[in-house]
Design a protein around this motif. Structure first.
Motif, PDB file in Angstrom:
ATOM      1  N   LEU A 175      33.077 -43.276 -25.919  1.00 11.17           N
ATOM      2  CA  LEU A 175      31.742 -43.530 -26.449  1.00 11.17           C
ATOM      3  C   LEU A 175      31.762 -44.699 -27.438  1.00 11.17           C
ATOM      4  CD1 LEU A 175      30.524 -39.857 -27.172  1.00 11.17           C
ATOM      5  CD2 LEU A 175      29.789 -41.365 -25.306  1.00 11.17           C
ATOM      6  N   PRO A 176      30.678 -45.482 -27.480  1.00 14.48           N
ATOM      7  CA  PRO A 176      30.612 -46.625 -28.407  1.00 14.48           C
ATOM      8  C   PRO A 176      30.215 -46.176 -29.816  1.00 14.48           C
ATOM      9  CG  PRO A 176      28.632 -46.559 -27.066  1.00 14.48           C
ATOM     10  CD  PRO A 176      29.511 -45.441 -26.564  1.00 14.48           C
ATOM     11  N   PHE A 177      31.147 -45.590 -30.534  1.00 13.69           N
ATOM     12  CA  PHE A 177      30.852 -45.007 -31.846  1.00 13.69           C
ATOM     13  C   PHE A 177      30.304 -46.034 -32.833  1.00 13.69           C
ATOM     14  CE2 PHE A 177      33.978 -42.236 -29.912  1.00 13.69           C
ATOM     15  CZ  PHE A 177      33.474 -40.968 -30.172  1.00 13.69           C
ATOM     16  N   ASP A 178      30.705 -47.283 -32.686  1.00 16.92           N
ATOM     17  CA  ASP A 178      30.277 -48.302 -33.644  1.00 16.92           C
ATOM     18  C   ASP A 178      28.845 -48.753 -33.440  1.00 16.92           C
ATOM     19  OD1 ASP A 178      30.793 -49.521 -31.244  1.00 16.92           O
ATOM     20  OD2 ASP A 178      31.847 -51.246 -32.087  1.00 16.92           O
ATOM     21  N   SER A 179      28.191 -48.294 -32.350  1.00 16.40           N
ATOM     22  CA  SER A 179      26.818 -48.741 -32.104  1.00 16.40           C
ATOM     23  C   SER A 179      25.818 -47.591 -31.967  1.00 16.40           C
ATOM     24  CB  SER A 179      26.763 -49.600 -30.833  1.00 16.40           C
ATOM     25  OG  SER A 179      27.159 -48.849 -29.690  1.00 16.40           O
ATOM     26  N   LEU A 180      26.290 -46.350 -32.010  1.00 13.98           N
ATOM     27  CA  LEU A 180      25.396 -45.203 -31.858  1.00 13.98           C
ATOM     28  C   LEU A 180      25.071 -44.607 -33.217  1.00 13.98           C
ATOM     29  CD1 LEU A 180      27.021 -43.340 -28.820  1.00 13.98           C
ATOM     30  CD2 LEU A 180      24.935 -44.701 -28.797  1.00 13.98           C
ATOM     31  N   ASP A 181      23.759 -44.351 -33.463  1.00 13.27           N
ATOM     32  CA  ASP A 181      23.410 -43.638 -34.680  1.00 13.27           C
ATOM     33  C   ASP A 181      23.661 -42.142 -34.459  1.00 13.27           C
ATOM     34  OD1 ASP A 181      21.242 -42.558 -33.268  1.00 13.27           O
ATOM     35  OD2 ASP A 181      19.816 -44.000 -34.082  1.00 13.27           O
ATOM     36  N   ARG A 192      23.205 -36.620 -28.961  1.00 12.32           N
ATOM     37  CA  ARG A 192      22.721 -36.470 -27.588  1.00 12.32           C
ATOM     38  C   ARG A 192      23.836 -36.748 -26.582  1.00 12.32           C
ATOM     39  NH1 ARG A 192      18.916 -39.894 -27.937  1.00 12.32           N
ATOM     40  NH2 ARG A 192      17.398 -38.393 -28.757  1.00 12.32           N
ATOM     41  N   ARG A 193      24.658 -37.740 -26.877  1.00 12.46           N
ATOM     42  CA  ARG A 193      25.722 -38.096 -25.942  1.00 12.46           C
ATOM     43  C   ARG A 193      26.795 -37.013 -25.866  1.00 12.46           C
ATOM     44  NH1 ARG A 193      25.745 -43.762 -24.924  1.00 12.46           N
ATOM     45  NH2 ARG A 193      27.566 -43.419 -23.612  1.00 12.46           N
ATOM     46  N   VAL A 194      27.176 -36.428 -26.995  1.00  8.90           N
ATOM     47  CA  VAL A 194      28.209 -35.390 -26.934  1.00  8.90           C
ATOM     48  C   VAL A 194      27.673 -34.114 -26.289  1.00  8.90           C
ATOM     49  CG1 VAL A 194      29.523 -36.314 -28.873  1.00  8.90           C
ATOM     50  CG2 VAL A 194      27.802 -34.571 -29.299  1.00  8.90           C
ATOM     51  N   ASP A 195      26.364 -33.851 -26.439  1.00  5.60           N
ATOM     52  CA  ASP A 195      25.762 -32.731 -25.707  1.00  5.60           C
ATOM     53  C   ASP A 195      25.820 -32.982 -24.207  1.00  5.60           C
ATOM     54  OD1 ASP A 195      25.086 -31.136 -27.878  1.00  5.60           O
ATOM     55  OD2 ASP A 195      23.109 -32.024 -28.107  1.00  5.60           O
TER      56      ASP A 195
END
Length: 279
Positions: free
Chosen positions: A255-261, A267-270
């Motif tokens: 996942l792009p952790f540096d760009s996701l709030d 939502r992505r981990v769900d």
């Protein structure tokens, strides 16, 4: 006040219906069989049916049938609508009045901080699934994450089939041991950025909120420890649990952790619980 929201609030204004709703939120995005809900809440089926009917009438949960089983899941869109209504109508849209008091102080609406992130995996016994997840994250992500695992009622030792499999896959088992979640809830415990439950029973338990409100999700996997049959069939169950967790953790680390709030990341981990089921 909008009568739809009146009905929704009325449905939650009962301790047992609220407990049911909380359980389904913890299990999201799972659709949970009615029998499992009744067992987790220790209520009779006919009583549970009344609670489910009330929550369905209010639009808070969804029902679907698979074969002869009825499964239930929280309607997150309707739940989000209720929260938005309370903020806009009751609080007149003033975040200074109604903003949650327990928002993670670092993330807020910004991407995750550029540092090593702490991740805790929880299951009941901490002898197989959560141990697999801890080992896999440490192996796949290196020093980007610090991986931990714990159990709500941990066994005294790790499952021998799990240890055998980890050794065969080349994992270092020296740092692994069965631990209780209490080790990670005290004032001196490491601050978690993510908490994942990897068994349904642990997710069903009403645990207190984690300090700092880490991002959490339910990645339920069948318990290989309960597998029956020949030794080969039992080993296969452990292989399948390991492979399923490897799929999810590989997708998680990508996942792009540096760009996701925070909201987008939640939502992505769900979604990973659903998206990796067929991998």
């Amino acid at each position: 006040m909008d009568m739809i929201h009146v009905d929704t609030l009325a449905a939650l204004a009962h301790p047992h219906r609220l407990a049911l709703f909380r359980l389904l939120v913890r299990r999201y995005p799972d659709a949970v069989p009615a029998g499992e809900l009744a067992e987790a809440l220790d209520v009779r089926q006919n009583t549970l049916s009344a609670y489910l009917s009330s929550l369905r009438h209010a639009g808070l949960i969804e029902q679907r049938r698979i074969g002869r089983s009825l499964l239930y899941r929280v309607d997150m869109n309707r739940t989000a609508g209720l929260l938005a209504f309370l903020t806009e109508d009751c609080c007149r849209g003033r975040p200074d009045l109604c903003a949650p008091r327990a928002v993670h102080p670092v993330e807020g609406g910004k991407p995750m901080p550029d540092r090593t992130l702490n991740v805790l995996f929880i299951c009941t016994g901490n002898s197989a699934r959560s141990i697999f997840a801890e080992s896999l994250l440490r192996h796949i992500a290196g020093d980007r994450f610090t991986a931990y695992s714990a159990g709500t009622t941990p066994y005294s030792e790790l499952n021998p089939f799990a240890v055998e499999l980890l050794k065969a896959k080349g994992h270092d088992i020296a740092p692994l041991r069965a631990k209780t979640v209490a080790e990670f809830q005290g004032p001196d415990a490491p601050k978690m950025d993510f908490v994942f439950t990897v068994c349904d029973r642990a997710a069903n338990e009403a645990c207190p909120p984690w300090p700092g409100q880490p991002i959490s999700a339910h990645w339920g996997m069948p318990d290989p420890v309960k597998a029956k049959g020949t030794e080969a069939e039992q080993r296969l169950a452990f292989q399948q649990a390991y492979a399923g967790l490897k799929n999810r953790i590989t997708a998680f680390t990508a996942l792009p952790f540096d760009s996701l709030d925070r909201v987008s990341l939640q939502r992505r981990v769900d979604d990973l619980a659903r998206d990796t089921e067929t991998l």
